[in-house]
Write a protein that holds these residues in place. Structure first.
Motif, short mmCIF file in Angstrom:
data_model
loop_
_atom_site.label_atom_id
_atom_site.label_comp_id
_atom_site.label_asym_id
_atom_site.label_seq_id
_atom_site.Cartn_x
_atom_site.Cartn_y
_atom_site.Cartn_z
N ALA A 1 -62.32 96.55 9.68
CA ALA A 1 -61.04 96.91 10.29
C ALA A 1 -60.48 95.74 11.09
N VAL A 2 -61.34 95.02 11.79
CA VAL A 2 -60.90 93.83 12.53
C VAL A 2 -60.31 92.80 11.56
N ALA A 3 -61.01 92.57 10.44
CA ALA A 3 -60.54 91.60 9.45
C ALA A 3 -59.22 92.06 8.83
N ALA A 4 -59.14 93.34 8.51
CA ALA A 4 -57.92 93.87 7.88
C ALA A 4 -56.72 93.77 8.81
N LYS A 5 -56.95 94.02 10.10
CA LYS A 5 -55.87 93.90 11.07
C LYS A 5 -55.40 92.45 11.16
N ARG A 6 -56.34 91.53 11.07
CA ARG A 6 -55.99 90.11 11.16
C ARG A 6 -55.19 89.64 9.95
N THR A 7 -55.57 90.05 8.75
CA THR A 7 -54.93 89.55 7.52
C THR A 7 -53.89 90.53 6.97
N LYS A 8 -53.66 91.65 7.70
CA LYS A 8 -52.72 92.68 7.25
C LYS A 8 -53.12 93.22 5.88
N ALA A 9 -54.41 93.40 5.70
CA ALA A 9 -54.94 93.87 4.43
C ALA A 9 -54.93 95.40 4.37
N ARG A 10 -55.05 95.92 3.17
CA ARG A 10 -55.24 97.36 2.98
C ARG A 10 -56.74 97.62 2.99
N PHE A 11 -57.18 98.52 3.86
CA PHE A 11 -58.61 98.80 4.00
C PHE A 11 -58.86 100.28 3.72
N ILE A 12 -59.63 100.56 2.67
CA ILE A 12 -59.96 101.91 2.25
C ILE A 12 -61.41 102.19 2.60
N CYS A 13 -61.66 103.25 3.35
CA CYS A 13 -63.03 103.66 3.68
C CYS A 13 -63.31 104.98 2.95
N ILE A 14 -64.19 104.94 1.95
CA ILE A 14 -64.52 106.12 1.15
C ILE A 14 -65.70 106.84 1.79
N LEU A 15 -65.47 108.07 2.20
CA LEU A 15 -66.49 108.87 2.86
C LEU A 15 -67.14 109.79 1.84
N HIS A 16 -68.42 109.58 1.58
CA HIS A 16 -69.12 110.40 0.59
C HIS A 16 -69.45 111.77 1.14
N GLN A 17 -69.99 111.82 2.34
CA GLN A 17 -70.34 113.10 2.94
C GLN A 17 -69.12 113.73 3.60
N LEU A 18 -69.17 115.05 3.75
CA LEU A 18 -68.06 115.76 4.35
C LEU A 18 -67.95 115.40 5.82
N MET B 1 -60.09 82.90 -4.04
CA MET B 1 -59.82 83.26 -2.66
C MET B 1 -59.73 81.99 -1.82
N LYS B 2 -58.58 81.76 -1.22
CA LYS B 2 -58.39 80.58 -0.40
C LYS B 2 -58.95 80.81 0.99
N TRP B 3 -59.81 79.91 1.43
CA TRP B 3 -60.49 80.07 2.71
C TRP B 3 -59.58 79.67 3.85
N SER B 4 -59.51 80.53 4.90
CA SER B 4 -58.71 80.26 6.09
C SER B 4 -59.63 80.19 7.30
N PRO B 5 -59.97 79.00 7.77
CA PRO B 5 -60.83 78.86 8.95
C PRO B 5 -60.24 79.54 10.17
N GLN B 6 -58.90 79.50 10.31
CA GLN B 6 -58.25 80.09 11.47
C GLN B 6 -58.45 81.61 11.50
N ASP B 7 -58.23 82.28 10.36
CA ASP B 7 -58.39 83.73 10.31
C ASP B 7 -59.85 84.12 10.49
N ALA B 8 -60.75 83.32 9.91
CA ALA B 8 -62.18 83.59 10.06
C ALA B 8 -62.59 83.51 11.53
N MET B 9 -62.15 82.49 12.21
CA MET B 9 -62.51 82.30 13.61
C MET B 9 -61.93 83.41 14.49
N LYS B 10 -60.67 83.77 14.25
CA LYS B 10 -60.04 84.79 15.08
C LYS B 10 -60.68 86.16 14.86
N ALA B 11 -61.04 86.48 13.61
CA ALA B 11 -61.72 87.74 13.34
C ALA B 11 -63.10 87.74 13.98
N TYR B 12 -63.77 86.60 13.90
CA TYR B 12 -65.10 86.47 14.51
C TYR B 12 -65.02 86.70 16.02
#
Length: 214
Positions: free
Chosen positions: A73-90, A1-12
């Motif tokens: 979600a903030v990080a995913a929006k920044r890097t255009k990542a796919r973010f899956i949230c698995i909900l165990h309870q109904l 995983m290549k570290w991106s200081p710019q993306d880290a700072m903007k997500a922060y």
């Protein structure tokens, strides 16, 4: 995983801004402002974005979204990542989407309801995963989750809910290359970094045990 200081700072900074502008609003506190702990929200968001994670997965046993859902979600929006949230309870998926919309994060997360141990089998080479130890079968998740061997991170939350005290880092610590570093930040959380060793070109693992103080 290549570290991106710019993306880290903007997500922060994005997460920090949410902490300052939204978390006192009654509708945007996920039911109780006691759930919001901005310091580690900012850290997790920066870590995911800075590592350029392209596939993020969260397994949660809480009702609705959590502060970690917002951070990812903030990080995913920044890097255009796919973010899956698995909900165990109904839970009402539309309600979860509405809660994220409150933070201007509409359609960033894909919500999936079901047994996490079954749902997780559909995702390979995960770059960033968050596992809640309040999920009863978390040990099975530790063993079957398919993380990206070339570079990925697993975050385990709610360590105090573990029945046998075993964490993801302890499951893999018998493997070659495990290193443990403890940082005092707040509540119980463990981070495990998975990557390739530059010398041997084999899998290596680094375990970071983060203990959050209240």
């Amino acid at each position: 995983m290549k570290w991106s200081p710019q993306d880290a700072m903007k997500a922060y900074l994005h997460t920090l801004q949410l902490c300052k502008t939204h978390f006192n609003d009654q509708y945007c506190t996920l039911g109780t402002r006691n759930l919001i702990q901005p310091h580690w929200m900012e850290f997790i968001s920066a870590l995911a974005a800075g590592n350029q994670a392209k596939l993020m997965v969260q397994i949660t046993s809480d009702q609705g979204i959590t502060p970690l859902t917002i951070a990812l979600a903030v990080a995913a929006k920044r890097t255009k990542a796919r973010f899956i949230c698995i909900l165990h309870q109904l839970q009402d998926i539309e309600d979860c989407k509405a809660q994220l919309s409150c933070y201007n994060l509409k359609d960033v997360a894909e919500f999936v309801h079901g047994n996490p141990c079954e749902v997780i089998m559909g995702f390979k080479n995960i770059d960033f995963a968050v596992i809640d130890c309040k999920f009863e079968d978390y040990m099975r998740l530790f063993k079957i989750i398919d993380m990206n061997p070339r570079g990925s991170i697993v975050v385990v939350s709610n360590l105090e809910r573990r029945r046998n005290g075993t964490s993801f880092g302890e499951v893999i610590k018998g493997r070659k290359g495990v290193e443990c570093v403890t940082r005092s930040i707040g509540e119980g959380m463990e981070l495990t970094r998975i990557g390739l060793s530059c010398k041997s070109q084999k899998k290596s693992y680094k375990r970071f045990h983060v203990t959050f103080e209240s």
